[in-house]
Design a protein around this motif. Structure first.
Motif, mmCIF file in Angstrom:
data_model
loop_
_atom_site.group_PDB
_atom_site.id
_atom_site.type_symbol
_atom_site.label_atom_id
_atom_site.label_comp_id
_atom_site.label_asym_id
_atom_site.label_seq_id
_atom_site.Cartn_x
_atom_site.Cartn_y
_atom_site.Cartn_z
ATOM 1 N N LEU A 95 0.843 -1.201 0.000
ATOM 2 C CA LEU A 95 0.000 0.000 0.000
ATOM 3 C C LEU A 95 0.880 1.253 0.000
ATOM 4 C CD1 LEU A 95 -2.866 -0.877 2.532
ATOM 5 C CD2 LEU A 95 -2.808 -1.145 0.064
ATOM 6 N N ASP A 96 1.997 1.181 0.742
ATOM 7 C CA ASP A 96 2.901 2.347 0.787
ATOM 8 C C ASP A 96 3.575 2.554 -0.563
ATOM 9 O OD1 ASP A 96 2.295 2.693 3.535
ATOM 10 O OD2 ASP A 96 3.588 0.984 3.964
ATOM 11 N N LEU A 97 3.934 1.448 -1.217
ATOM 12 C CA LEU A 97 4.562 1.588 -2.547
ATOM 13 C C LEU A 97 3.573 2.205 -3.537
ATOM 14 C CD1 LEU A 97 6.474 -1.805 -2.730
ATOM 15 C CD2 LEU A 97 7.513 0.468 -2.735
ATOM 16 N N ARG A 98 2.307 1.783 -3.441
ATOM 17 C CA ARG A 98 1.295 2.373 -4.344
ATOM 18 C C ARG A 98 1.220 3.876 -4.135
ATOM 19 N NH1 ARG A 98 -3.263 -2.169 -3.082
ATOM 20 N NH2 ARG A 98 -2.171 -3.829 -4.185
ATOM 21 N N LYS A 99 1.295 4.279 -2.863
ATOM 22 C CA LYS A 99 1.210 5.710 -2.561
ATOM 23 C C LYS A 99 2.491 6.426 -2.998
ATOM 24 C CE LYS A 99 0.883 8.759 1.417
ATOM 25 N NZ LYS A 99 0.990 8.772 2.879
ATOM 26 N N ASP A 100 3.650 5.869 -2.612
ATOM 27 C CA ASP A 100 4.924 6.545 -2.907
ATOM 28 C C ASP A 100 5.133 6.720 -4.405
ATOM 29 O OD1 ASP A 100 5.359 6.562 -0.247
ATOM 30 O OD2 ASP A 100 6.895 4.991 -0.226
ATOM 31 N N PHE A 101 4.744 5.721 -5.196
ATOM 32 C CA PHE A 101 5.008 5.777 -6.641
ATOM 33 C C PHE A 101 3.753 6.094 -7.448
ATOM 34 C CE2 PHE A 101 8.472 3.031 -4.987
ATOM 35 C CZ PHE A 101 9.507 3.908 -5.277
ATOM 36 N N ASP A 102 2.692 6.481 -6.744
ATOM 37 C CA ASP A 102 1.433 6.877 -7.386
ATOM 38 C C ASP A 102 0.961 5.824 -8.401
ATOM 39 O OD1 ASP A 102 -0.755 8.447 -7.619
ATOM 40 O OD2 ASP A 102 0.139 9.907 -8.994
ATOM 41 N N LEU A 103 0.880 4.598 -7.923
ATOM 42 C CA LEU A 103 0.460 3.471 -8.784
ATOM 43 C C LEU A 103 -1.069 3.401 -8.707
ATOM 44 C CD1 LEU A 103 3.170 0.979 -7.471
ATOM 45 C CD2 LEU A 103 3.296 2.443 -9.504
ATOM 46 N N TYR A 104 -1.725 4.246 -9.461
ATOM 47 C CA TYR A 104 -3.153 4.463 -9.228
ATOM 48 C C TYR A 104 -4.069 3.416 -9.842
ATOM 49 C CZ TYR A 104 -2.902 6.694 -13.850
ATOM 50 O OH TYR A 104 -2.695 6.960 -15.182
ATOM 51 N N ALA A 105 -3.579 2.683 -10.858
ATOM 52 C CA ALA A 105 -4.467 1.710 -11.515
ATOM 53 C C ALA A 105 -4.050 0.286 -11.142
ATOM 54 C CB ALA A 105 -4.417 1.891 -13.028
ATOM 55 N N GLY A 106 -4.909 -0.404 -10.429
ATOM 56 C CA GLY A 106 -4.666 -1.816 -10.104
ATOM 57 C C GLY A 106 -5.317 -2.664 -11.190
#
Ligand code: ATP
Length: 372
Positions: A95-106
């Motif tokens: 979840l932190d990696l998604r936030k840190d790297f703005d990985l918005y589309a799963g």
């Protein structure tokens, strides 16, 4: 022509993460050995719940730096139910990696693999081929991502702050329409987007739905419709073959993707990509499966198919069709490995575990033609 190298950050993580990652790297080594155009250089990074228990840090700075510098991130699984933060929540560095790297589309493709039995008796089940696109930067996970904004819990009540913003919704819907267009270019029967929400009850979801229709108007060449999430849970069991691209809110996507994986043989068959404008992280849809860790029972297919998604994505963003061709070859090898009567995974009551499945994919690659 010189060989291009892609730098891949490899984060095996907890539980079955390292077993399936080892299997996946062996498969990738075999896949890419035959072609001269590009290779992958791996930088391994520690992290996860066990790492937190050992060091007090879930994702060390060195791993974060490796991810930031990488062309793509290959991720096993992180989190163990018995290791938690002081507030009782699980360690979820993804979840932190998604936030840190703005990985918005799963992005969670759900495709029936011929030879893998479906829980659905209907013969149409062989045609299941849709993609969940989970918005991952806000929704009902917003308070977890931004704890400083979350109303404080006490011994009588607890809250989770949800948020839907115009910016995050527009970009995930635009992603879904682009994906549908791309899928239609490969298969004329595809090319339809269905927004999944709860706009009849929640005002944030009504806003999500309104933005969806605004973006649909800007993409008139793509069919657009909408479904409430509760109805979608039913429809995905009754007629999942009817769907193509399904953008949805963060938590709805989390729940529906496990249901959807169940349709095609279980979590071990279900890959995913967490994609942003600059970074991409590729990981199986499942977690660390501590109940089977260390027993050789884990199905590495979701990890291998996530690596295929990574190659597809690298090919797209680096305009290198050879990487896309190797992704296609890898998917065909997985299909061949699971041809009827060949493999029966532990997950589905059989005896084939990590090694048998990886070996079958490697053998299928050895038989397949090198096209790039
Ligand atoms: P998370 O919340 O971290 O996604 P989870 O609570 O959904 O995790 P998983 O770790 O995904 O739990 O496991 C759910 C069930 O699916 C477990 O019984 C596990 O053994 C099984 N499972 C998950 N992945 C695999 C796999 N690759 N091969 C076989 N079985 C698996």
């Amino acid at each position: 022509m010189s060989k291009q190298s892609f730098n891949i950050a490899v984060l095996p993580g907890d539980g079955i993460g390292s077993e399936i990652m080892d299997a996946c790297i062996k498969v990738l080594d075999r896949l890419l050995a035959d072609q001269p155009r590009f290779d992958l250089r791996y930088t391994q990074g520690p992290g996860g719940a066990q790492h937190y228990a050992d060091t007090g840090v879930a994702l060390p700075d060195s791993t974060l730096r490796a991810c930031a510098d990488a062309d793509a991130i290959l991720f096993g699984a992180m989190g163990l139910p018995h290791i938690r933060y002081p507030d009782g929540t699980e360690i979820n560095p993804q979840l932190d990696l998604r936030k840190d790297f703005d990985l918005y589309a799963g992005v969670r493709p759900i495709r029936a693999i011929p030879g893998v039995p479906s829980v659905l008796a209907d013969p149409h089940a062989a045609q299941i081929d849709f993609v969940l696109v989970r918005e991952q930067s806000e929704g009902l996970f917003y308070g977890r991502l931004y704890p400083e904004l979350q109303p404080k819990a006490n011994d009588d009540e607890a809250f989770d702050l949800g948020r839907i913003s115009r910016k995050a919704s527009e970009r995930v819907f635009d992603f879904a329409f682009r994906l549908a267009r791309q899928r239609r270019s490969l298969n004329p029967a595809k090319g339809r987007v269905t927004c999944v929400d709860k706009s009849n009850v929640l005002s944030s979801m009504a806003f999500f739905n309104k933005i969806y229709w605004e973006r649909a108007k800007l993409n008139p060449d793509i069919g657009a419709d909408h479904c409430y999430v509760d109805a979608m849970a039913l429809n995905l069991v009754k007629r999942p073959w009817d769907y193509d691209v399904l953008p949805t809110e963060n938590q709805f996507g989390d729940i529906l993707s496990d249901l959807a994986a169940g349709l095609i043989g279980g979590l071990g068959m279900s890959p995913s990509g967490d994609i942003g404008d600059k970074h991409g992280l590729f990981q199986p849809s499942h977690g660390s499966a501590p109940d089977i860790a260390g027993q050789g029972k884990a199905n590495p297919t979701a990890m291998i198919l996530s690596a295929a998604m990574m190659l597809e994505w690298l090919g797209e963003i680096h305009c290198m069709p050879e990487a896309g061709a190797q992704a296609a070859r890898l998917k065909l090898a997985v299909d061949a490995a699971f041809a009827p009567g060949r493999l029966h995974s532990f997950e589905l009551g059989g005896k084939d575990g990590t090694r048998a499945i990886a070996t079958a994919v490697i053998e299928a690659l050895a038989r397949s033609q090198v096209t790039a």
